[in-house]
Structures are given as C-alpha cells and as structure tokens.
Design a protein around this motif. Structure first.
Motif, PDB file in Angstrom:
ATOM      1  N   LYS A 139       9.663 -36.399 -14.698  1.00 55.68           N
ATOM      2  CA  LYS A 139      10.784 -35.483 -14.484  1.00 55.68           C
ATOM      3  C   LYS A 139      12.104 -36.187 -14.779  1.00 55.68           C
ATOM      4  O   LYS A 139      13.014 -35.629 -15.407  1.00 55.68           O
ATOM      5  CB  LYS A 139      10.751 -34.984 -13.048  1.00 55.68           C
ATOM      6  CG  LYS A 139      11.953 -34.165 -12.620  1.00 55.68           C
ATOM      7  CD  LYS A 139      11.955 -32.807 -13.308  1.00 55.68           C
ATOM      8  CE  LYS A 139      12.954 -31.861 -12.637  1.00 55.68           C
ATOM      9  NZ  LYS A 139      14.317 -32.359 -12.555  1.00 55.68           N
ATOM     10  N   ILE A 140      12.235 -37.441 -14.343  1.00 57.26           N
ATOM     11  CA  ILE A 140      13.454 -38.199 -14.596  1.00 57.26           C
ATOM     12  C   ILE A 140      13.640 -38.409 -16.104  1.00 57.26           C
ATOM     13  O   ILE A 140      14.751 -38.289 -16.636  1.00 57.26           O
ATOM     14  CB  ILE A 140      13.403 -39.552 -13.860  1.00 57.26           C
ATOM     15  CG1 ILE A 140      13.547 -39.335 -12.357  1.00 57.26           C
ATOM     16  CG2 ILE A 140      14.485 -40.497 -14.359  1.00 57.26           C
ATOM     17  CD1 ILE A 140      13.388 -40.577 -11.524  1.00 57.26           C
ATOM     18  N   VAL A 141      12.557 -38.731 -16.793  1.00 54.51           N
ATOM     19  CA  VAL A 141      12.627 -38.925 -18.248  1.00 54.51           C
ATOM     20  C   VAL A 141      13.100 -37.643 -18.924  1.00 54.51           C
ATOM     21  O   VAL A 141      14.002 -37.657 -19.782  1.00 54.51           O
ATOM     22  CB  VAL A 141      11.256 -39.357 -18.804  1.00 54.51           C
ATOM     23  CG1 VAL A 141      11.272 -39.367 -20.331  1.00 54.51           C
ATOM     24  CG2 VAL A 141      10.876 -40.741 -18.274  1.00 54.51           C
ATOM     25  N   ALA A 142      12.513 -36.508 -18.549  1.00 56.41           N
ATOM     26  CA  ALA A 142      12.866 -35.225 -19.171  1.00 56.41           C
ATOM     27  C   ALA A 142      14.312 -34.856 -18.900  1.00 56.41           C
ATOM     28  O   ALA A 142      15.032 -34.413 -19.808  1.00 56.41           O
ATOM     29  CB  ALA A 142      11.931 -34.129 -18.658  1.00 56.41           C
ATOM     30  N   ASP A 143      14.781 -35.055 -17.668  1.00 58.12           N
ATOM     31  CA  ASP A 143      16.149 -34.676 -17.337  1.00 58.12           C
ATOM     32  C   ASP A 143      17.168 -35.587 -18.016  1.00 58.12           C
ATOM     33  O   ASP A 143      18.229 -35.136 -18.452  1.00 58.12           O
ATOM     34  CB  ASP A 143      16.348 -34.723 -15.818  1.00 58.12           C
ATOM     35  CG  ASP A 143      15.699 -33.530 -15.122  1.00 58.12           C
ATOM     36  OD1 ASP A 143      15.140 -32.680 -15.842  1.00 58.12           O
ATOM     37  OD2 ASP A 143      15.727 -33.465 -13.887  1.00 58.12           O
ATOM     38  N   SER A 144      16.866 -36.861 -18.084  1.00 52.68           N
ATOM     39  CA  SER A 144      17.797 -37.797 -18.711  1.00 52.68           C
ATOM     40  C   SER A 144      17.980 -37.480 -20.197  1.00 52.68           C
ATOM     41  O   SER A 144      19.093 -37.511 -20.719  1.00 52.68           O
ATOM     42  CB  SER A 144      17.292 -39.238 -18.534  1.00 52.68           C
ATOM     43  OG  SER A 144      18.186 -40.155 -19.113  1.00 52.68           O
ATOM     44  N   ILE A 145      16.886 -37.153 -20.867  1.00 51.88           N
ATOM     45  CA  ILE A 145      16.955 -36.801 -22.286  1.00 51.88           C
ATOM     46  C   ILE A 145      17.593 -35.423 -22.465  1.00 51.88           C
ATOM     47  O   ILE A 145      18.469 -35.234 -23.314  1.00 51.88           O
ATOM     48  CB  ILE A 145      15.550 -36.820 -22.913  1.00 51.88           C
ATOM     49  CG1 ILE A 145      14.992 -38.239 -22.905  1.00 51.88           C
ATOM     50  CG2 ILE A 145      15.574 -36.263 -24.336  1.00 51.88           C
ATOM     51  CD1 ILE A 145      13.545 -38.334 -23.342  1.00 51.88           C
TER      52      ILE A 145
END
Length: 322
Positions: free
Chosen positions: A228-234
């Motif tokens: 989730k963190i990866v998706a939101d950061s991108i």
C-alpha cells in the motif's frame, strides 16, 4: 465370257507345317523362360534389399510436456494484492483470497453472476476493479480534494487509502505490534495526508453470494501494508506529473515491472507495455524512480525472495472523457 481371277485353296506341305509348329513352341518356351527369369530377379532384388537395408523405426510416442513447480516453498508467490479502505474495520475473513493492507469480508450488492472471487455490481466497463467512485486528490497535508475528470485513472490499485507523509511514519505503521498502536498510527496518517487515488465504479461479475456493500475476502498483512505504501508513494507523484504534462500525453495504457530491494530502492525498472506515447512513459517511469520508499520491514523481507519485493505489471491508464 468375262475372265476372272479364281483362287483355289490347296493343302500345304507337311514338312513346312511341322517346322512352323516347332518354331512356335520354341518361341513360347522362350517367352515363358524370360518371364520366369524376370520374376526371379525381381524377387531376389526385393529380398536382398530388405536384408541389407536397416529396419524402419517404429512410430514414436508423442512427446508429453509436464510442468512441475520445483521452486522452494519459501520463494512461492504471495496472494494477489488488493487495497482495502482502512476506515471500514472488519474481522479476519475465513477465506483469505486476497492479501491487503487491512481485513475485509467479501460481500456483493447483486446475485452471483461470475466465477471470480469478486462481488457483482453495476458500473462502467473498465479494466479496473473499483467498488466505488471518488475523484483523486494529491498529497498536500490536508488540502481539499481536487475534482478531476474521469479521464485520468491509475489502474494498478483497485482501492485507495491515505498514507503517512514521512518515511518514518510509514515504517512505524508497518512495525507497530499492538492493535491500539496500529489504529492510532492509521488515524494520524489519515489526518495528515490528503492523497487518494481516483476511483470509478466498474462493472464486475463475481461469485460472492454474501449480500452487502461490494468487497472481497482479504487479509491484512505486513506485506499488504508495505505494498500500500509503495502504491501510494508512486501514485501521488504520478497524478502531479500527469497534470503538468497533460498536453503532451496520449490516451493509452502503460505497465511497468521492477523490484524494490530491502533498503527501499527501485531496481530493474522496465516498461512491459505501452499503448500511449513516450511522454506518458516518461511520466510513469519518473513517478516510480522518484518514489521515496522506506526499507522493507524484517518480518516482510523474510517472506520475500532475497532480491526484495517484485512488482509485475503495475498499470497506469489514461482514459478518454466519458
């Protein structure tokens, strides 16, 4: 009186008849001998050719190809990831079909109409899996959400949820052990971050029979929270860059593959599909390379290959208006 040629038959000479019969018998026996000689030669040629030539190989059995999974169990792929709205608290589901950042119990607004482990609902025909609609908002520390047309969506993640602003807050959210501490961190992140992915309710036909608001059976895990963190950061960067270069970007779809190593660095980035143009590819690549990701937590890293978190087919889509 008219003269006519009249021919009369008369018996032949006996000696000449005997000579003629003898000649006929000789010719007959000569022909018979020639035929027998030819048949004998043909038989011998066939016999000797079969004796000296190698035997024809027997027909082979068709080749059978069997696929076997020989990879170690520790490197097996995790369940498919799907985002879950953390504000909708749910107990742990019995059927852990998906991996997520939070628990979710499967429910469907309509009767089962398909075979996939998804709810059935009405909506637009899109290559996405959104259960509701909302405009996107950028990460602006609590600023009001910006209304944007439905022509711009990020296809890789089917649900949305705010994330912590700093890497320290993100890492803390992952490593909190108690439920109360996790709830406090999530509440703090919701207050501080305004980023949300644009979602548009899509048409889905699934096999979930439990009636209720559309959702899937998903288990919240540390890996799901890191994804989730990866998706939101991108995603937060992607919307900003797309807005800046909107006039240069064509409608289309782009997919990327890459690996996030244990320190949080992106490696082996490659474009696997692009039906748009180079400007769109540049925006998507820039969004991934400039994402500030925290290190992968130790408990998450233990469930991953030594290379880190492999992301396959992360999708970005620009839709036409309407």
């Amino acid at each position: 009186m008219t003269t006519a040629d009249i021919v009369f038959a008369q018996p032949g000479n006996p000696d000449r008849l005997r000579d003629h019969e003898q000649d006929a018998r000789m010719i007959f026996w000569a022909l018979l001998a020639a035929i027998l000689i030819h048949l004998l030669v043909a038989f011998l040629l066939a016999a000797f050719s079969g004796f000296f030539s190698p035997a024809l190989p027997a027909p082979e059995k068709p080749v059978e190809l069997t696929f076997m999974d020989l990879s170690p169990a520790s490197n097996s792929k995790n369940s498919a990831f799907i985002e879950t709205d953390e504000s909708k608290k749910a107990p742990e589901p019995k059927d852990k079909t998906f991996e997520s950042n939070a628990n979710s119990i499967g429910a469907s607004e309509l009767a089962a109409a398909g075979e996939m482990p998804l709810p059935s609902q009405t909506g637009k025909d899109r290559p996405l899996m959104d259960f509701e609609s909302n405009p996107y908002s950028v990460d602006s520390k609590g600023a009001q959400a910006q209304q944007k047309p439905a022509s711009q969506q990020k296809a890789a993640q089917p649900a949305a949820q705010p994330e912590p602003i700093t890497a320290a807050e993100q890492f803390a959210l992952l490593t909190q052990k108690s439920a109360s501490a996790l709830d406090a961190a999530a509440a703090s992140s919701q207050a501080q971050s305004a980023y949300r992915r644009q979602k548009e309710r899509t048409h889905i036909a699934g096999n979930i029979t439990n009636r209720g608001i559309s959702s899937v059976n998903a288990l919240g895990t540390p890996l799901g929270r890191y994804q989730k963190i990866v998706a939101d950061s991108i995603g937060s960067r992607w919307y900003t860059y797309v807005e800046q270069k909107r006039d240069l970007i064509n409608i289309g779809t782009l997919r990327l593959g890459f690996v996030v190593d244990r320190s949080g660095r992106v490696k082996n980035l490659k474009v696997t599909e692009n039906s748009s143009n180079e400007a769109f590819a540049s925006v998507c690549v820039q969004s991934v390379l400039e994402a500030h990701l925290p290190p992968i937590p130790e408990d998450v890293a233990q469930s991953l290959p030594s290379e880190g978190l492999e992301v396959e087919g992360l999708g970005f889509i620009i839709f036409p208006n309407g």
